[in-house]
Design a protein around this motif. Structure first.
Motif, short mmCIF file in Angstrom:
data_model
loop_
_atom_site.label_atom_id
_atom_site.label_comp_id
_atom_site.label_asym_id
_atom_site.label_seq_id
_atom_site.Cartn_x
_atom_site.Cartn_y
_atom_site.Cartn_z
N ALA A 1 0.81 -1.22 0.00
CA ALA A 1 0.00 0.00 0.00
C ALA A 1 0.84 1.26 0.00
O ALA A 1 0.30 2.37 -0.08
CB ALA A 1 -0.92 0.00 1.22
N GLY A 2 2.17 1.12 0.10
CA GLY A 2 3.03 2.30 0.18
C GLY A 2 2.92 3.01 1.51
O GLY A 2 3.17 4.22 1.60
N SER A 3 2.56 2.27 2.56
CA SER A 3 2.43 2.83 3.91
C SER A 3 3.63 2.45 4.76
O SER A 3 4.38 1.53 4.43
CB SER A 3 1.15 2.31 4.58
N GLY A 4 3.79 3.15 5.88
CA GLY A 4 4.75 2.73 6.88
C GLY A 4 4.18 1.63 7.75
O GLY A 4 3.03 1.21 7.59
N VAL A 5 4.99 1.17 8.70
CA VAL A 5 4.55 0.16 9.67
C VAL A 5 4.83 0.69 11.06
O VAL A 5 5.90 1.24 11.34
CB VAL A 5 5.30 -1.18 9.48
N LEU A 6 3.86 0.52 11.95
CA LEU A 6 4.02 0.79 13.38
C LEU A 6 3.86 -0.54 14.10
O LEU A 6 2.84 -1.21 13.95
CB LEU A 6 2.96 1.78 13.86
N THR A 7 4.88 -0.92 14.88
CA THR A 7 4.85 -2.22 15.54
C THR A 7 5.49 -2.13 16.92
O THR A 7 5.82 -1.03 17.38
CB THR A 7 5.53 -3.29 14.66
N HIS A 8 5.65 -3.28 17.60
CA HIS A 8 6.20 -3.30 18.95
C HIS A 8 6.91 -4.63 19.19
O HIS A 8 6.96 -5.49 18.29
CB HIS A 8 5.10 -3.08 20.00
N LEU A 9 7.47 -4.81 20.39
CA LEU A 9 8.23 -6.02 20.72
C LEU A 9 7.51 -6.92 21.72
O LEU A 9 8.12 -7.79 22.31
CB LEU A 9 9.61 -5.64 21.27
N LEU A 10 6.22 -6.72 21.89
CA LEU A 10 5.44 -7.63 22.73
C LEU A 10 5.01 -8.81 21.86
O LEU A 10 4.14 -8.69 21.01
CB LEU A 10 4.21 -6.91 23.29
N GLY A 11 5.67 -9.95 22.04
CA GLY A 11 5.32 -11.12 21.25
C GLY A 11 6.22 -11.38 20.06
O GLY A 11 5.97 -12.32 19.30
N GLN A 12 7.25 -10.58 19.86
CA GLN A 12 8.22 -10.84 18.80
C GLN A 12 9.58 -10.31 19.26
O GLN A 12 9.67 -9.31 19.99
CB GLN A 12 7.81 -10.19 17.48
N ASP A 13 10.65 -11.01 18.84
CA ASP A 13 11.99 -10.54 19.19
C ASP A 13 12.61 -9.81 17.99
O ASP A 13 12.01 -9.72 16.91
CB ASP A 13 12.88 -11.69 19.68
N LEU A 14 13.82 -9.31 18.18
CA LEU A 14 14.42 -8.48 17.15
C LEU A 14 14.78 -9.26 15.89
O LEU A 14 14.71 -8.74 14.78
CB LEU A 14 15.65 -7.77 17.70
N ASP A 15 15.18 -10.53 16.05
CA ASP A 15 15.48 -11.34 14.87
C ASP A 15 14.22 -11.55 14.03
O ASP A 15 14.25 -11.44 12.79
CB ASP A 15 16.06 -12.69 15.29
N GLN A 16 13.11 -11.85 14.69
CA GLN A 16 11.85 -12.01 13.97
C GLN A 16 11.42 -10.70 13.33
O GLN A 16 10.96 -10.67 12.18
CB GLN A 16 10.77 -12.50 14.94
N LEU A 17 11.60 -9.60 14.06
CA LEU A 17 11.23 -8.29 13.52
C LEU A 17 12.06 -7.96 12.28
O LEU A 17 11.53 -7.44 11.29
CB LEU A 17 11.42 -7.21 14.58
N ALA A 18 13.35 -8.27 12.32
CA ALA A 18 14.21 -7.98 11.17
C ALA A 18 13.73 -8.71 9.92
O ALA A 18 13.74 -8.15 8.81
CB ALA A 18 15.65 -8.36 11.49
N GLU A 19 13.28 -9.96 10.07
CA GLU A 19 12.76 -10.72 8.94
C GLU A 19 11.49 -10.08 8.38
O GLU A 19 11.30 -10.00 7.16
CB GLU A 19 12.48 -12.16 9.36
N LYS A 20 10.63 -9.61 9.27
CA LYS A 20 9.39 -8.98 8.83
C LYS A 20 9.66 -7.65 8.14
O LYS A 20 9.00 -7.29 7.15
CB LYS A 20 8.45 -8.81 10.02
N ILE A 21 10.63 -6.90 8.66
CA ILE A 21 10.99 -5.63 8.02
C ILE A 21 11.56 -5.88 6.63
O ILE A 21 11.26 -5.14 5.67
CB ILE A 21 11.98 -4.85 8.90
N ALA A 22 12.36 -6.93 6.48
CA ALA A 22 12.90 -7.28 5.16
C ALA A 22 11.77 -7.59 4.19
O ALA A 22 11.79 -7.17 3.01
CB ALA A 22 13.86 -8.45 5.28
N ALA A 23 10.75 -8.33 4.67
CA ALA A 23 9.59 -8.63 3.81
C ALA A 23 8.84 -7.36 3.45
O ALA A 23 8.37 -7.19 2.31
CB ALA A 23 8.66 -9.61 4.53
N TYR A 24 8.73 -6.45 4.40
CA TYR A 24 8.08 -5.15 4.16
C TYR A 24 8.84 -4.34 3.10
O TYR A 24 8.24 -3.82 2.15
CB TYR A 24 7.99 -4.39 5.47
N ARG A 25 10.16 -4.24 3.26
CA ARG A 25 10.96 -3.45 2.31
C ARG A 25 10.84 -4.03 0.90
O ARG A 25 10.77 -3.29 -0.09
CB ARG A 25 12.43 -3.44 2.72
#
Length: 361
Positions: free
Chosen positions: A187-211
């Motif tokens: 959608a060409g939007s940003g993402v707002l997220t948090h670390l409740l229920g995910q760690d930084l390694d998991q977050l990095a993978e999701k950010i890569a998918a987003y990019r």
């Protein structure tokens, strides 16, 4: 790395002075004069957990006239609860009051009780959220929207007042679902997220998918998108002192979060096999909260000294985060939180001056 302030107060933790919005206003003024990028306020209903913020546009209007520079953002608008034209109207007012400083993150909502306001939208809330975000963007640009009026007549409407900022900055709020990250990218939007229920390694993978989803857009313009990460924040001069200061309020916050999450899961699935928080023994809940506190304090919050917090800043930067949204109002006394903002500003300035590994100075 940008730093912003994020609010999500537990109203039951507020002092008895009656000045419920002192921390919001004084914190926003501090952010405005100390180089912070934004102030985020949420939308919450029917519970003390976040209950100070039933409508972020109302609070945004107050912030608009109390500040001069800082961006004023919804973190988040629960899109399925509202007509897109109403969202566009309310926030265009805030945009005018602020001189063009508005941004919105759209959330699908997660607790079924919130949908007492619009129960028919609950089952299809994820699709509605993405559609609403796009509709609000189009209305913001001054484009008409086709509707059916009270007499059943098809109409084309345009919302007023026109905003100051022609393009509305938009994020999609995700609790950690990878597909939501991809939806935001498409959608060409940003993402707002948090670390409740995910760690930084998991977050990095999701950010890569987003990019990647951003880059794959047919109308990609080369910009990589924007990821804001909400983290609990309280800094001081001594780590042990900070740990004991935040132990009770952060544990209460985590306990409220656990109970609401379990209740939401149970109502969402309709399964009696899901854990019922009312059936859990107090000692079991306390054990879960204690474990969560230790993990969160050590690895997932800007909690402790500036030096300790800088380690997390480096880690989230390496994971691909663009902005840290500092959740400051999780139950500590207002005076303590406001005093801690000086340490947070030191962290912000330190992070700004530090050159990431591999970068060219």
């Amino acid at each position: 790395m940008d730093f912003s302030l994020f609010y999500f107060a537990n109203d039951s933790a507020n002092d008895s002075s009656g000045d419920r919005y002192r921390l919001l206003l004084e914190g926003a003024r501090f952010a405005d004069t100390h180089g912070f990028s934004a102030v985020w306020t949420p939308e919450r209903h029917f519970h003390a957990f976040g209950g100070l913020y039933p409508n972020p546009s109302v609070l945004g209007a107050a912030l608009a006239v109390a500040t001069e520079r800082v961006q004023i953002r919804a973190g988040s608008v629960v899109a399925p609860l509202h007509h897109p034209a109403r969202i566009a109207e309310e926030w265009a007012v805030v945009d005018n009051l602020s001189g063009g400083r508005v941004g919105l993150s759209f959330a699908s909502g997660w607790h079924s009780t919130d949908f007492a306001l619009r129960p028919e939208a609950y089952q299809d809330r994820r699709r509605i959220t993405l559609e609403t975000a796009q509709q609000v963007r189009e209305l913001w640009r001054g484009r008409p929207m086709d509707v059916v009026d009270g007499a059943g007549t098809e109409r084309s409407i345009t919302t007023f007042p026109p905003p100051v900022r022609r393009e509305l900055p938009v994020w999609v709020t995700s609790a950690g679902n990878t597909e939501t990250f991809r939806d935001a990218g498409r959608a060409g939007s940003g993402v707002l997220t948090h670390l409740l229920g995910q760690d930084l390694d998991q977050l990095a993978e999701k950010i890569a998918a987003y990019r990647q989803a951003v880059a794959d857009r047919p109308d990609a313009d080369g910009r990589p998108g924007h990821v804001a990460l909400m983290v609990h924040t309280y800094l001081g001069e001594d780590d042990d002192t900070v740990r004991e200061a935040v132990r009770a309020p952060l544990s209460d916050y985590l306990r409220s979060s656990v109970e609401l999450t379990l209740t939401s899961q149970r109502s969402r699935t309709g399964s009696r096999r899901r854990m019922d928080p009312s059936k859990l023994r107090r000692e079991d809940v306390d054990f879960l909260v204690a474990q969560s506190f230790e993990r969160y304090y050590r690895h997932s919050g800007l909690l402790g000294t500036v030096d300790k917090a800088m380690d997390l800043v480096d880690a989230v930067r390496a994971a691909g985060v663009d902005e840290i949204a500092c959740l400051i109002d999780f139950g500590l006394p207002d005076d303590a939180v406001l005093a801690g903002l000086e340490h947070l500003d030191t962290l912000r300035r330190t992070a700004e001056q530090r050159v990431p590994a591999g970068a060219v100075a």
